[in-house]
Write a protein that holds these residues in place. Structure first.
Motif, mmCIF file in Angstrom:
data_model
loop_
_atom_site.group_PDB
_atom_site.id
_atom_site.type_symbol
_atom_site.label_atom_id
_atom_site.label_comp_id
_atom_site.label_asym_id
_atom_site.label_seq_id
_atom_site.Cartn_x
_atom_site.Cartn_y
_atom_site.Cartn_z
ATOM 1 N N LEU A 41 0.749 -1.050 -0.051
ATOM 2 C CA LEU A 41 0.077 0.029 -0.124
ATOM 3 C C LEU A 41 0.689 1.308 -0.041
ATOM 4 O O LEU A 41 0.469 2.127 -0.599
ATOM 5 N N ALA A 42 1.932 1.355 0.620
ATOM 6 C CA ALA A 42 2.737 2.274 0.927
ATOM 7 C C ALA A 42 3.961 2.441 -0.518
ATOM 8 O O ALA A 42 4.512 3.428 -0.653
ATOM 9 N N LEU A 43 3.707 1.542 -1.257
ATOM 10 C CA LEU A 43 4.946 1.179 -2.383
ATOM 11 C C LEU A 43 4.652 2.683 -3.300
ATOM 12 O O LEU A 43 5.815 3.197 -3.835
ATOM 13 N N GLY A 44 3.507 3.148 -3.650
ATOM 14 C CA GLY A 44 3.624 4.184 -4.560
ATOM 15 C C GLY A 44 3.994 5.539 -4.025
ATOM 16 O O GLY A 44 4.796 6.197 -4.676
ATOM 17 N N GLY A 45 3.779 5.846 -2.610
ATOM 18 C CA GLY A 45 4.589 7.011 -1.993
ATOM 19 C C GLY A 45 5.919 6.645 -2.055
ATOM 20 O O GLY A 45 6.847 7.492 -2.083
ATOM 21 N N GLY A 51 12.121 8.455 -6.237
ATOM 22 C CA GLY A 51 12.165 8.362 -7.665
ATOM 23 C C GLY A 51 12.376 6.705 -8.277
ATOM 24 O O GLY A 51 13.145 6.594 -9.003
ATOM 25 N N LEU A 52 11.837 5.860 -7.715
ATOM 26 C CA LEU A 52 12.101 4.211 -8.029
ATOM 27 C C LEU A 52 11.385 3.807 -9.369
ATOM 28 O O LEU A 52 10.478 4.467 -9.646
ATOM 29 N N THR A 53 11.994 2.975 -9.814
ATOM 30 C CA THR A 53 11.052 2.313 -10.970
ATOM 31 C C THR A 53 10.215 0.840 -10.112
ATOM 32 O O THR A 53 10.653 0.831 -9.083
ATOM 33 N N THR A 54 9.563 0.570 -10.937
ATOM 34 C CA THR A 54 8.682 -0.678 -10.541
ATOM 35 C C THR A 54 9.782 -1.608 -10.469
ATOM 36 O O THR A 54 9.493 -2.465 -9.310
ATOM 37 N N LEU A 251 -0.835 -1.294 -6.563
ATOM 38 C CA LEU A 251 -0.392 -0.519 -7.645
ATOM 39 C C LEU A 251 -1.219 -0.834 -9.018
ATOM 40 O O LEU A 251 -1.196 0.122 -9.775
ATOM 41 N N TYR A 252 -1.313 -1.939 -9.090
ATOM 42 C CA TYR A 252 -2.113 -2.251 -10.334
ATOM 43 C C TYR A 252 -3.358 -1.367 -10.690
ATOM 44 O O TYR A 252 -3.861 -0.863 -11.704
ATOM 45 N N LEU A 253 -4.281 -1.331 -9.528
ATOM 46 C CA LEU A 253 -5.427 -0.638 -9.421
ATOM 47 C C LEU A 253 -5.205 0.981 -9.723
ATOM 48 O O LEU A 253 -5.917 1.492 -10.171
ATOM 49 N N LYS A 254 -4.058 1.124 -8.987
ATOM 50 C CA LYS A 254 -3.884 2.641 -8.987
ATOM 51 C C LYS A 254 -3.216 3.160 -10.475
ATOM 52 O O LYS A 254 -3.617 4.119 -11.187
ATOM 53 N N GLU A 255 -2.414 2.344 -10.886
ATOM 54 C CA GLU A 255 -1.459 2.706 -12.301
ATOM 55 C C GLU A 255 -2.183 2.271 -13.496
ATOM 56 O O GLU A 255 -2.487 3.077 -14.328
ATOM 57 N N GLU A 256 -2.522 0.996 -13.579
ATOM 58 C CA GLU A 256 -3.325 0.416 -14.865
ATOM 59 C C GLU A 256 -4.769 0.683 -14.968
ATOM 60 O O GLU A 256 -5.329 0.789 -15.937
ATOM 61 N N ARG A 257 -5.372 0.623 -13.673
ATOM 62 C CA ARG A 257 -6.849 1.142 -13.760
ATOM 63 C C ARG A 257 -7.141 2.484 -13.219
ATOM 64 O O ARG A 257 -8.363 2.761 -13.404
ATOM 65 N N GLY A 379 7.556 -4.568 -20.127
ATOM 66 C CA GLY A 379 7.403 -5.026 -21.548
ATOM 67 C C GLY A 379 5.870 -5.486 -21.717
ATOM 68 O O GLY A 379 5.438 -5.235 -22.818
ATOM 69 N N SER A 380 5.433 -6.168 -20.666
ATOM 70 C CA SER A 380 4.206 -6.929 -20.984
ATOM 71 C C SER A 380 2.983 -6.035 -20.247
ATOM 72 O O SER A 380 1.738 -6.388 -20.738
ATOM 73 N N GLY A 381 3.383 -5.227 -19.376
ATOM 74 C CA GLY A 381 2.039 -4.633 -18.622
ATOM 75 C C GLY A 381 2.122 -5.287 -17.203
ATOM 76 O O GLY A 381 2.337 -6.491 -17.162
ATOM 77 N N LEU A 382 1.556 -4.405 -16.120
ATOM 78 C CA LEU A 382 1.630 -5.235 -14.979
ATOM 79 C C LEU A 382 0.686 -6.291 -14.752
ATOM 80 O O LEU A 382 0.860 -7.343 -14.257
#
Length: 413
Positions: A41-45, A51-54, A251-257, A379-382
């Motif tokens: 849950l905290a990963l986005g913050g 300034g990290l990558t996934t 993160l999938y719900l936040k970023e891709e959805r 490359g393929s999406g989360l």
């Protein structure tokens, strides 16, 4: 060797002591759920702060899980040597310390350090608590008792989701995650207070005596080698599937959805509700139809409904929320039988060590799952990366559980 039930009545144990052990172990699992589910849950913050990558976010998750594998083996071994309760108190105190220190991280290197140390003690708690509770539970009820204990994970997860929702409502995400980790110290202190005045089952104390061979050598001797190897492979493939879902879904719900913090939290609430129910009912099914068939039903259910959850359009809101509930149910129902299975595979003299190796070495191998998904997502999406890992791991998990013996109703020495 003569075996006897470890039910409280047959072991001559005070019922108030049994209740204290039950709630003490329950709070420990609740703490695990709180701090472990707080990180996704905290990963986005955290990503925004440093300034990290996934891929780096996945690495931070994997480092904690790999160190937890080492911690589980060490904790289980120490519990067999010095006693369950004494080691539990030690690891909970250290767990609280490094959870709080995670909030002070000033760069990615410090974050990795504190997460790795926290993971070590997180891993050390599971086999110790599982062995302690399994030895207090009656054989015919062991599956549901350990499942009830593990249901505390859902309560801890709910606490983490609440902390996520409240902290992000009042603070920027680059600060909110630090507040979340500081709150993780509070349930740890509560768990320490509850665990005072506990003691081990007397029968297991008697069995702690010098042996002809070391505990690890015994686990890989002909009598137990099959249980150790297959149990570890089962733990690895099963947990890799679980981590694929639980680590990346927020993160999938936040970023891709494209969901907001409040909408993401709403989905997680439904998943948590199903998660708690899965623990409670899953244990009953494990006791009724056996470990093999129960694991088969639950892992297949996770795969099927997980795929549906990630494939259904967002505009079908209530259908999506129902699927989140069902996915949460199956994820926890599969986990509900592991405490019973991994303790039933080994005799008392190496029970903590055996559970620590099978579950936590498996967890260490499974730790590469979040890192792989973080790398593959570029490359393929989360979403596609998550589904692929879950499907492959399910096939392997079902193979390994059917190669292991059925342990339903086994009486522990």
């Amino acid at each position: 060797m003569t075996t006897t039930s470890t039910a409280p009545s047959s072991a001559g144990l005070d019922r108030s002591l049994v209740r204290r052990v039950t709630w003490a172990t329950w709070t420990g699992w609740g703490l695990d759920g709180f701090t472990n589910q707080m990180f996704p849950l905290a990963l986005g913050g955290i990503i925004a702060t440093f300034g990290l990558t996934t891929a780096q976010g996945g690495l931070a998750t994997s480092c904690a899980l790999i160190s937890s594998a080492v911690g589980g083996v060490v904790g289980g071994r120490l519990a067999d040597r010095f006693g369950r309760v004494q080691i539990l108190v030690l690891v909970i105190g250290a767990y609280a310390l490094f959870t709080g220190l995670t909030a002070t991280s000033q760069n990615f290197g410090q974050l990795l350090l504190w997460r790795t140390l926290e993971g070590f003690f997180f891993g050390a708690e599971w086999p110790v608590g599982a062995a302690l509770m399994a030895e207090y539970a009656a054989p015919e009820r062991r599956g549901r008792v350990l499942a009830w204990i593990q249901s505390a994970w859902s309560v801890g997860w709910a606490g983490a989701n609440l902390a996520y929702l409240l902290s992000n409502a009042w603070l920027p995400e680059t600060v909110a995650w630090r507040v979340m980790f500081l709150t993780g110290v509070l349930p740890a202190l509560a768990a320490l207070l509850i665990r005072r005045k506990l003691r081990d089952v007397p029968m297991t104390q008697v069995q702690r005596k010098p042996r002809e061979r070391g505990a690890f050598a015994e686990l890989f001797a002909p009598g137990l080698r099959k249980h150790t190897v297959l149990g570890t492979l089962f733990g690895a493939s099963g947990l890799a599937s679980t981590y694929a879902m639980q680590t990346w879904i927020p993160l999938y719900l936040k970023e891709e959805r494209g969901l907001s913090v409040s909408d993401t939290a709403m989905y997680i609430w439904f998943m948590i509700a199903g998660n708690w129910l899965g623990y409670v009912l899953g244990g009953h099914l494990h006791d009724r139809i056996g470990r093999r068939w129960a694991f088969t039903v639950f892992y297949l259910g996770t795969t099927v409904f997980g795929f549906l959850f990630m494939a259904v359009p967002l505009d079908a809101l209530w259908y999506n929320l129902l699927l989140a509930f069902v996915v949460g149910f199956f994820i926890s129902a599969q986990a509900s039988g592991k405490g019973a299975l991994f303790t039933e595979l080994f005799p008392a003299r190496v029970r903590g060590t055996g559970a620590g190796v099978t579950y936590n070495v498996g967890r260490g191998v499974a730790a590469f799952s979040p890192a792989f998904i973080g790398w593959a997502a570029a490359g393929s999406g989360l979403g596609r990366a998550i589904v692929t890992v879950v499907m492959v791991c399910t096939v392997l998990t079902l193979l390994f559980i059917w190669l292991l013996p059925e342990t339903k109703g086994r009486v522990l020495d």
